[in-house]
Design an enzyme around this catalytic site. Structure first.
Site, PDB file in Angstrom:
ATOM      1  N   ASP A   1     -66.383  -8.531  83.721  1.00 22.39           N
ATOM      2  CA  ASP A   1     -67.107  -9.541  84.498  1.00 22.39           C
ATOM      3  C   ASP A   1     -67.183  -9.156  85.975  1.00 22.39           C
ATOM      4  O   ASP A   1     -67.897  -9.798  86.742  1.00 22.39           O
ATOM      5  CB  ASP A   1     -66.519 -10.940  84.302  1.00 22.39           C
ATOM      6  CG  ASP A   1     -65.086 -11.081  84.797  1.00 22.39           C
ATOM      7  OD1 ASP A   1     -64.461 -10.068  85.172  1.00 22.39           O
ATOM      8  OD2 ASP A   1     -64.573 -12.220  84.799  1.00 22.39           O
TER       9      ASP A   1
ATOM     10  N   ASP B   1     -64.143  -4.027  85.210  1.00 25.20           N
ATOM     11  CA  ASP B   1     -62.742  -4.355  84.930  1.00 25.20           C
ATOM     12  C   ASP B   1     -62.566  -4.611  83.428  1.00 25.20           C
ATOM     13  O   ASP B   1     -63.539  -4.551  82.662  1.00 25.20           O
ATOM     14  CB  ASP B   1     -62.294  -5.547  85.796  1.00 25.20           C
ATOM     15  CG  ASP B   1     -62.993  -6.845  85.447  1.00 25.20           C
ATOM     16  OD1 ASP B   1     -64.058  -6.800  84.784  1.00 25.20           O
ATOM     17  OD2 ASP B   1     -62.495  -7.919  85.828  1.00 25.20           O
TER      18      ASP B   1
ATOM     19  N   SER C   1     -58.327 -10.674  83.161  1.00 21.81           N
ATOM     20  CA  SER C   1     -59.245 -10.047  84.106  1.00 21.81           C
ATOM     21  C   SER C   1     -58.698  -8.696  84.556  1.00 21.81           C
ATOM     22  O   SER C   1     -58.435  -7.831  83.738  1.00 21.81           O
ATOM     23  CB  SER C   1     -59.502 -10.988  85.284  1.00 21.81           C
ATOM     24  OG  SER C   1     -60.536 -10.503  86.103  1.00 21.81           O
TER      25      SER C   1
ATOM     26  N   ASP D   1     -62.347  -7.078  81.315  1.00 23.25           N
ATOM     27  CA  ASP D   1     -63.202  -7.999  80.563  1.00 23.25           C
ATOM     28  C   ASP D   1     -64.654  -7.936  81.027  1.00 23.25           C
ATOM     29  O   ASP D   1     -65.470  -8.766  80.627  1.00 23.25           O
ATOM     30  CB  ASP D   1     -62.667  -9.431  80.615  1.00 23.25           C
ATOM     31  CG  ASP D   1     -62.724 -10.055  81.991  1.00 23.25           C
ATOM     32  OD1 ASP D   1     -62.518  -9.332  82.977  1.00 23.25           O
ATOM     33  OD2 ASP D   1     -62.961 -11.273  82.084  1.00 23.25           O
TER      34      ASP D   1
END
Length: 578
Positions: free
Chosen positions: A307, A303, A150, A305
């Site tokens: 999400d 960010d 993340s 990834d």
């Protein structure tokens, strides 16, 4: 200082031919350099496969993220899948973000799944986490995983596991997978030899299917058509958002999107930021600078990834300010429910969801539009679990959490910054068409529902002693709860670990109605809420604060906001959090 005998024993095991030469060389280099503290931290435990998967600093060692800890986790998951779906073809999907070693870790995981006779759909290059969630259901997979940590610093990587509904694993599968992973105590039990014929690459066709679903979320395409040249600045912060966010904005009809070029190339070293986290102003600075230069209308950031999404807007003085996660979630919820209400598209069985540490203004907004709202534990897997449980009976509209994660629609079952970026841009376009900025929309919303101000303190406690300190802090709060905080009596204690809510005025105890989780909440007489929650994936304990002030007029917005912030600071000072 010599290594403790148990640590030395583990180190010796990793210096055998069961581990590759590079791993052994790295460990020997640390031994030769006398890095006993580093080796102790790398070996004092096995990197824990938690309820969502793995996350840790990369490097050699049982407490590090590497091909071996990843391999043991994947083999345990394989064993559980083979038990859970006997006598049928098992399929999994795998994605990865831009972090160092992410492509390699994805290939290693694919190889292990295939070596266990499981069919693998592997994305041909980096992709956002929400597309992995979409792929699982679209391709009829029983499970899936994404290689990501993340928004953690560059030293970290991780491995998140999903089930056949496209959501991160929840009970009973999470505990059952952990049991299987813990049974793998010998690296020799991991099947690393890939079966290439079982590994299938997926690419642009699935991207197109996903973006088609995102496009359907648009509530007011006519407003976008009128404001198609809305000036948008977007940064993927060197992450996977670059693959889909520009395409989603284009599909919605926006044709004036400016990408921060210095942050456009995926790079696991995240060279332009200290931490690739849109919650931090330093990470957003380049985007804000470009927005100022261009006189843009809105700033969007995702960010690594993709999400989580960060949002920048201009205040009434023309200065760029960043919204926090609660403010963005509230604005999106207010926009979506309001737009559907005006279009007469709200149904009696519609619902929205937010977590127990997210602003209660979301519940106020839902009640205003006569939409049912639910609270869940922290973590999007709980929101996704509720969507799954209510499927066919109630209709999910939107949901969010304070940590910059939102989900509109249910074709994805995890937080989705791609669709959130598109809807945030639409929201800005609608506001601009009415002569207002999103900052003015925020003030107007607070004037209607009351000004909610939230803040978060995250205390990092590293290593073995740090984990003990976090346990001691939670134990102390349970055994000696404060009677007052910042001069306000504590009137209610919610302990999600015991499942009890105690009203201190009446002595009446009720149930939380949720599964056990190590979270404590203190409700003050004036309605302020303080939550204490150790992180499940990082060596941190987080304290969340929420206060509410009436806002008589938008003219008083900044003054009232300052007063609310002062109240939060008084709470922090009184609790001596540092």
């Amino acid at each position: 200082m010599a290594l403790a005998p148990d640590i030395q024993q583990k180190v010796n095991a990793w210096l055998t031919p069961a581990y590759d030469a590079d791993t052994q060389a790295a460990i020997r280099a640390q031994l030769d350099a006398g890095q006993d503290d580093a080796l102790t931290d790398a070996f004092y435990r096995t990197l824990e496969f938690g309820t969502g998967g793995l996350r840790g600093v990369m490097g050699p060692g049982s407490n590090r993220m590497n091909r071996y800890t990843l391999g043991m986790a994947t083999q345990g998951l394989c064993n559980y899948l083979l038990q859970s779906f006997p006598d049928q073809e098992i399929k999994v999907a795998i994605a990865h973000d831009s972090r160092n070693n992410s492509p390699e870790f994805a290939r290693i995981a694919a190889g292990i799944f295939s070596a266990n006779g499981i069919t693998v759909y592997l994305f041909d290059s980096l992709r956002p986490t929400p597309e992995l969630s979409f792929a699982i259901r679209q391709l009829g997979c029983q499970s899936g995983c994404v290689i990501t940590a993340s928004h953690n610093p560059k030293e970290y990587n991780g491995y998140k596991v999903y089930w056949n509904d496209g959501a991160q694993v929840v009970a009973p599968h999470d505990a059952n997978i952990i049991k299987e992973v813990n049974k793998i105590t010998d690296i020799g039990a991991v099947k690393f030899a890939a079966v290439d014929t079982l590994i299938h690459l997926i690419g642009h066709d699935l991207d197109d299917q996903y973006l088609t679903e995102v496009q359907k979320l648009s509530v007011d395409p006519a407003a976008i058509k009128r404001q198609h040249d809305l000036k948008i600045v977007y940064t993927p912060l060197h992450g996977s958002g670059i693959t889909l966010v520009p395409g989603a904005l284009q599909r919605f009809g926006f044709d004036n999107v400016h990408i921060v070029q210095a942050q456009a190339t995926p790079d696991g070293n995240f060279p332009t930021v200290q931490s690739p986290n849109p919650e931090e102003k330093s990470a957003m600075q380049m985007a804000l600078d470009l927005a100022k230069e261009l006189d843009a209308d809105i700033v969007l950031a995702t960010d690594p990834d993709a999400d989580r999404v960060g949002l920048g807007v201009k205040n009434d003085k023309g200065e760029w300010v960043l919204l926090n996660g609660n403010q963005t979630a509230a604005l999106l919820t207010n926009y979506l429910l309001g737009a559907r209400h005006r279009a007469k598209k709200l149904a009696p069985n519609d619902f929205m969801v937010y977590t127990i540490v997210t602003s209660d203004i979301l519940g106020d907004i839902a009640r205003h539009y006569h939409v049912k709202s639910y609270n869940t534990l922290t973590g999007f897997k709980y929101i996704a679990g509720l969507i799954r449980d209510l499927a066919g009976e109630e209709n999910y509209l939107c949901g969010g959490e304070e940590s910059y994660g939102y989900l509109i629609g249910d074709f994805v079952r995890d937080k989705d910054a791609v669709s959130a970026c598109a809807l945030a841009a639409e929201m800005a376009a609608v506001a601009k068409g009415q002569g207002r900025t999103l900052y003015e929309e925020l003030a107007q919303m607070y004037a209607q529902f009351g000004l909610y101000q939230e803040d978060l303190i995250s205390l990092t406690k590293k290593g073995q002693r740090g984990a003990e300190e976090i346990q001691e802090m939670m134990a102390g709060l349970r055994q000696r709860p404060p009677a007052t905080i910042a001069g306000q009596p504590v009137v209610e204690i919610r302990d999600y670990q015991t499942g009890q809510i105690r009203d201190l005025r009446t002595g009446v105890a009720t149930e939380t109605g949720m599964e056990s989780s190590n979270v404590l909440q203190f409700i003050l007489e004036d309605g302020s809420k303080i939550s204490a929650r150790p992180s499940g994936t990082e060596p941190k304990i987080k304290f969340y604060f929420s206060v509410r002030h009436p806002l008589k007029s938008v003219v008083d917005f900044e003054l009232t906001q300052r007063q609310a912030k002062e109240k939060i600071q008084a709470i922090i000072d009184d609790m001596q959090l540092k």
